[in-house]
Design a protein around this motif. Structure first.
Motif, PDB file in Angstrom:
ATOM      1  N   LEU A   1       0.709  -1.162   0.088  1.00  0.00           N
ATOM      2  CA  LEU A   1      -0.133   0.026   0.174  1.00  0.00           C
ATOM      3  C   LEU A   1       0.809   1.242  -0.053  1.00  0.00           C
ATOM      4  CD1 LEU A   1      -2.602  -1.363   2.601  1.00  0.00           C
ATOM      5  CD2 LEU A   1      -2.826  -1.038   0.257  1.00  0.00           C
ATOM      6  N   ARG A   2       0.548   2.098  -0.713  1.00  0.00           N
ATOM      7  CA  ARG A   2       1.367   3.388  -1.054  1.00  0.00           C
ATOM      8  C   ARG A   2       0.492   4.640  -0.867  1.00  0.00           C
ATOM      9  NH1 ARG A   2       3.958   5.271  -6.701  1.00  0.00           N
ATOM     10  NH2 ARG A   2       2.713   7.002  -6.809  1.00  0.00           N
ATOM     11  N   TYR A   3       0.901   5.487   0.407  1.00  0.00           N
ATOM     12  CA  TYR A   3       0.343   6.682   0.839  1.00  0.00           C
ATOM     13  C   TYR A   3       0.824   7.726   0.338  1.00  0.00           C
ATOM     14  CZ  TYR A   3      -2.140   3.229   3.974  1.00  0.00           C
ATOM     15  OH  TYR A   3      -3.050   2.263   4.375  1.00  0.00           O
ATOM     16  N   ASP A   4       0.369   8.519  -0.541  1.00  0.00           N
ATOM     17  CA  ASP A   4       1.046   9.780  -1.124  1.00  0.00           C
ATOM     18  C   ASP A   4       0.432  10.970  -0.768  1.00  0.00           C
ATOM     19  OD1 ASP A   4       1.957  11.536  -2.844  1.00  0.00           O
ATOM     20  OD2 ASP A   4       1.377  10.544  -4.736  1.00  0.00           O
ATOM     21  N   LEU A   5       1.430  11.528   0.207  1.00  0.00           N
ATOM     22  CA  LEU A   5       0.982  13.041   0.565  1.00  0.00           C
ATOM     23  C   LEU A   5       1.686  14.111  -0.096  1.00  0.00           C
ATOM     24  CD1 LEU A   5       1.512  12.580   4.315  1.00  0.00           C
ATOM     25  CD2 LEU A   5      -0.719  12.773   3.324  1.00  0.00           C
ATOM     26  N   PHE A   6       2.160  13.752  -1.218  1.00  0.00           N
ATOM     27  CA  PHE A   6       2.976  14.943  -2.097  1.00  0.00           C
ATOM     28  C   PHE A   6       2.453  15.288  -3.328  1.00  0.00           C
ATOM     29  CE2 PHE A   6       6.956  12.574   0.147  1.00  0.00           C
ATOM     30  CZ  PHE A   6       6.930  13.487   1.326  1.00  0.00           C
ATOM     31  N   GLY A   7       1.066  14.794  -3.436  1.00  0.00           N
ATOM     32  CA  GLY A   7       0.239  15.379  -4.477  1.00  0.00           C
ATOM     33  C   GLY A   7       0.858  14.912  -5.940  1.00  0.00           C
ATOM     34  N   GLY A   8       1.202  13.588  -5.994  1.00  0.00           N
ATOM     35  CA  GLY A   8       1.517  12.754  -7.221  1.00  0.00           C
ATOM     36  C   GLY A   8       3.210  13.194  -7.454  1.00  0.00           C
ATOM     37  N   ARG A   9       3.769  13.575  -6.413  1.00  0.00           N
ATOM     38  CA  ARG A   9       5.249  13.668  -6.598  1.00  0.00           C
ATOM     39  C   ARG A   9       5.917  12.500  -6.079  1.00  0.00           C
ATOM     40  NH1 ARG A   9       6.617  18.558  -3.957  1.00  0.00           N
ATOM     41  NH2 ARG A   9       4.389  18.726  -3.037  1.00  0.00           N
ATOM     42  N   GLY A  10       5.385  11.569  -5.496  1.00  0.00           N
ATOM     43  CA  GLY A  10       5.872  10.363  -5.052  1.00  0.00           C
ATOM     44  C   GLY A  10       5.305  10.166  -3.302  1.00  0.00           C
ATOM     45  N   PRO A  11       5.339   9.295  -2.965  1.00  0.00           N
ATOM     46  CA  PRO A  11       4.579   8.571  -1.950  1.00  0.00           C
ATOM     47  C   PRO A  11       5.402   9.065  -0.732  1.00  0.00           C
ATOM     48  CG  PRO A  11       5.890   6.809  -2.724  1.00  0.00           C
ATOM     49  CD  PRO A  11       6.021   7.977  -3.741  1.00  0.00           C
ATOM     50  N   ALA A  12       4.806   9.364   0.445  1.00  0.00           N
ATOM     51  CA  ALA A  12       5.257   9.441   1.894  1.00  0.00           C
ATOM     52  C   ALA A  12       5.678   8.019   2.295  1.00  0.00           C
ATOM     53  CB  ALA A  12       4.393  10.451   2.727  1.00  0.00           C
ATOM     54  N   MET A  13       4.732   7.141   2.024  1.00  0.00           N
ATOM     55  CA  MET A  13       4.862   5.899   2.990  1.00  0.00           C
ATOM     56  C   MET A  13       4.514   4.528   2.209  1.00  0.00           C
ATOM     57  SD  MET A  13       3.102   4.996   6.571  1.00  0.00           S
ATOM     58  CE  MET A  13       3.940   6.462   7.263  1.00  0.00           C
ATOM     59  N   ILE A  14       5.235   3.648   2.123  1.00  0.00           N
ATOM     60  CA  ILE A  14       4.787   2.335   1.528  1.00  0.00           C
ATOM     61  C   ILE A  14       4.709   1.218   2.872  1.00  0.00           C
ATOM     62  CG2 ILE A  14       5.572   0.191   0.249  1.00  0.00           C
ATOM     63  CD1 ILE A  14       6.535   2.332  -1.891  1.00  0.00           C
ATOM     64  N   ILE A  15       3.574   0.491   2.948  1.00  0.00           N
ATOM     65  CA  ILE A  15       3.337  -0.363   4.104  1.00  0.00           C
ATOM     66  C   ILE A  15       3.265  -1.892   3.101  1.00  0.00           C
ATOM     67  CG2 ILE A  15       1.929  -1.551   5.585  1.00  0.00           C
ATOM     68  CD1 ILE A  15       1.266   1.515   6.506  1.00  0.00           C
TER      69      ILE A  15
END
Length: 166
Positions: free
Chosen positions: A48-62
């Motif tokens: 699971l990839r959680y993206d906080l950067f508006g499409g510029r890359g994820p903040a976290m991968i679980i």
């Protein structure tokens, strides 16, 4: 690996284990999910990839990797698959390795987790791992955000229906 793609009939239809993650409704950014299929079509992991950067890359991968998943087999100093995926998604091609690990006890609901904190050569990466009672290895890789004990309280099993082919 594409996190948002339709799966063909030859791909697995979903995991045969509970995926431990944060509910998408609890996360303010975008969520992507991907399965790691084996040649026989079985599910060898869910990411699971959680993206906080508006499409510029994820903040976290679980990641959730069951016992026997080839992605769990790492060489000396090799980063977990989730860290490698995080770096690919961010477009970072610098070599990164694990320098050290530390075991830390953390409470999750009524259970005591022994969390392994991995120190990577790229200091902007935070990475932790723990084993679930069913043998699934959970790895959390975060970019430019430390992983605090509060994060573990957000983790819960996600319904299998989220991973069914539509």
């Amino acid at each position: 690996m594409s996190f948002l793609r339709r799966r063909s009939a030859a791909s697995p239809t979903g995991p045969d284990f509970d995926v431990l993650a944060m509910d998408p409704g609890d996360w303010p950014g975008d969520l992507g999910a991907g399965l790691l299929p084996a040649p026989d079509g079985s599910c060898q992991g869910v990411f699971l990839r959680y993206d906080l950067f508006g499409g510029r890359g994820p903040a976290m991968i679980i990641g959730n990797l069951p016992e026997g998943s080839p992605a769990r087999e790492l060489g000396e100093g090799q980063v977990p698959f989730e860290v490698a995926q995080l770096l690919v998604a961010l477009g970072n091609d610098e070599p990164v390795e694990v320098l050290d690990t530390e075991d830390v006890p953390v409470m999750h609901e009524d259970n005591l987790l022994i969390v392994r904190r991995l120190k990577c050569s790229e200091s902007r990466i935070s990475c932790t791992q723990f084993d679930r009672s069913d043998g699934v290895l959970v790895t959390i890789a975060s970019w430019d955000r430390p992983i605090t004990d509060d994060l573990y309280q957000l983790l819960k099993p996600l319904p299998a229906e989220m991973f069914q082919a539509g």
